[in-house]
Design a protein around this motif. Structure first.
Motif, mmCIF file in Angstrom:
data_model
loop_
_atom_site.group_PDB
_atom_site.id
_atom_site.type_symbol
_atom_site.label_atom_id
_atom_site.label_comp_id
_atom_site.label_asym_id
_atom_site.label_seq_id
_atom_site.Cartn_x
_atom_site.Cartn_y
_atom_site.Cartn_z
ATOM 1 N N LEU A 21 0.830 -1.209 0.000
ATOM 2 C CA LEU A 21 0.000 0.000 0.000
ATOM 3 C C LEU A 21 0.861 1.256 0.000
ATOM 4 C CD1 LEU A 21 -2.908 -0.901 2.461
ATOM 5 C CD2 LEU A 21 -3.117 -0.302 0.042
ATOM 6 N N ARG A 22 1.910 1.241 0.804
ATOM 7 C CA ARG A 22 2.816 2.387 0.857
ATOM 8 C C ARG A 22 3.492 2.609 -0.491
ATOM 9 N NH1 ARG A 22 7.173 1.836 5.399
ATOM 10 N NH2 ARG A 22 7.840 0.232 3.914
ATOM 11 N N SER A 23 3.848 1.488 -1.157
ATOM 12 C CA SER A 23 4.451 1.584 -2.482
ATOM 13 C C SER A 23 3.486 2.191 -3.490
ATOM 14 C CB SER A 23 4.886 0.188 -2.942
ATOM 15 O OG SER A 23 5.344 0.210 -4.270
ATOM 16 N N LEU A 24 2.201 1.832 -3.376
ATOM 17 C CA LEU A 24 1.182 2.394 -4.283
ATOM 18 C C LEU A 24 1.049 3.898 -4.104
ATOM 19 C CD1 LEU A 24 -1.799 -0.151 -4.235
ATOM 20 C CD2 LEU A 24 -0.539 0.631 -6.252
ATOM 21 N N PHE A 25 0.998 4.326 -2.848
ATOM 22 C CA PHE A 25 0.732 5.741 -2.576
ATOM 23 C C PHE A 25 1.987 6.622 -2.645
ATOM 24 C CE2 PHE A 25 -3.216 4.012 -0.934
ATOM 25 C CZ PHE A 25 -4.135 4.964 -1.379
ATOM 26 N N THR A 26 3.163 6.017 -2.791
ATOM 27 C CA THR A 26 4.358 6.822 -3.018
ATOM 28 C C THR A 26 4.638 6.983 -4.511
ATOM 29 O OG1 THR A 26 5.706 4.818 -2.747
ATOM 30 C CG2 THR A 26 5.467 6.267 -0.828
ATOM 31 N N SER A 27 3.753 6.416 -5.328
ATOM 32 C CA SER A 27 3.843 6.581 -6.781
ATOM 33 C C SER A 27 2.528 7.187 -7.269
ATOM 34 C CB SER A 27 4.077 5.212 -7.454
ATOM 35 O OG SER A 27 2.920 4.413 -7.334
ATOM 36 N N PRO A 28 2.492 7.681 -8.503
ATOM 37 C CA PRO A 28 1.258 8.308 -8.998
ATOM 38 C C PRO A 28 0.125 7.316 -9.269
ATOM 39 C CG PRO A 28 3.187 8.926 -10.341
ATOM 40 C CD PRO A 28 3.594 7.792 -9.474
#
Length: 265
Positions: A21-28
């Motif tokens: 989830l963190r990876s998703l929200f640190t990218s566009p």
């Protein structure tokens, strides 16, 4: 020992889910998918509502014309959920395409395999991350039924059943997307493969009318559309619930086998 093992398992699952989830929200990606989905949902809702208001205005102006057949359930709620289901089969593959494929291409697959995390925990964690994201996306669209309840009188049961059907369909789509992502290191191939499978399951019932009784029953049962349509009508049948649970379970199992196979290779 059993309780300690369960605690460790849940901790690993949550760690992987939070990492994804963190990876998703640190990218566009998360923001683009969220914005696109909500914009389309809003466009569908306000267009359907405008069309309903025009129909009410036209038929109300006709003397002696019965307008009781005009209702928000058939004119707004059901078409909105059906349109959202079509949008989800496009959005979910883009959401899940990187779940395992990115690990392969980035070279972090080996790190996960050598860490004290079991394959089942990896699969469950990544599935949970996708589930959290999709649930959040669908939850944001609840503002539209709320508007209808404030200014109109849709059936509560139909809205609840329809949204449960939409969520069940999205959950199955996540499992399918994770499976195709586990098969390749190319995110585009994973997304396209997932989209093809989902589209096939949406249209598999098309030739049912011209098929024999046995084949017709099989095609109708395999069709996501048929089960989702029943729930959108406000009916929660055990057969439909079992179908979505089974579909999700089968593809989670296949994902587990695909990841296990990659681990031994």
């Amino acid at each position: 020992m059993c309780a300690a093992g369960t605690t460790a398992t849940m901790r690993n699952v949550w760690a992987i889910a939070w990492r994804d989830l963190r990876s998703l929200f640190t990218s566009p990606i998360a923001y683009v998918l969220l914005t696109g989905f909500e914009l389309l949902a809003g466009w569908f809702f306000f267009n359907l509502l405008s069309q309903f208001n025009r129909m009410v205005a036209v038929y109300s102006g006709l003397q002696g014309y019965d307008t009781t057949w005009l209702n928000l359930n058939d004119a707004v709620v059901a078409p909105l959920l059906q349109n959202l289901s079509l949008v989800l089969i496009i959005v979910v593959p883009m959401l899940t395409m990187r779940s395992f494929a990115e690990e392969r291409s980035a070279g972090t697959y080996e790190l996960l395999f050598t860490s004290p995390v079991r394959v089942a925990e990896m699969v469950a964690g990544k599935f949970l991350a996708g589930l959290a994201m999709v649930t959040f996306m669908i939850a944001l669209t609840l503002v539209f039924p709320v508007i209808l309840f404030v200014y109109g009188n849709p059936e509560v049961g139909l809205v609840i059943s329809g949204y449960l059907g939409l969520l069940a369909m999205a959950i199955a789509a996540i499992a399918i997307g994770n499976f195709t992502s586990a098969l390749t290191s190319n995110q585009i191939i994973a997304a396209v493969s997932s989209l093809v499978i989902l589209l096939l399951m949406f249209v598999i019932n098309w030739p049912a009318e011209g098929a024999g009784e046995t084949l017709k029953a099989v095609l109708l049962y395999l069709s996501v559309t048929e089960h989702f349509r029943v729930m959108v009508r406000g009916i929660i049948d055990t057969k439909d619930v079992v179908y979505f649970i089974s579909l999700t379970g089968v593809f989670l199992f296949l994902t587990h086998r695909a990841v296990e196979s990659a681990r031994w290779r």
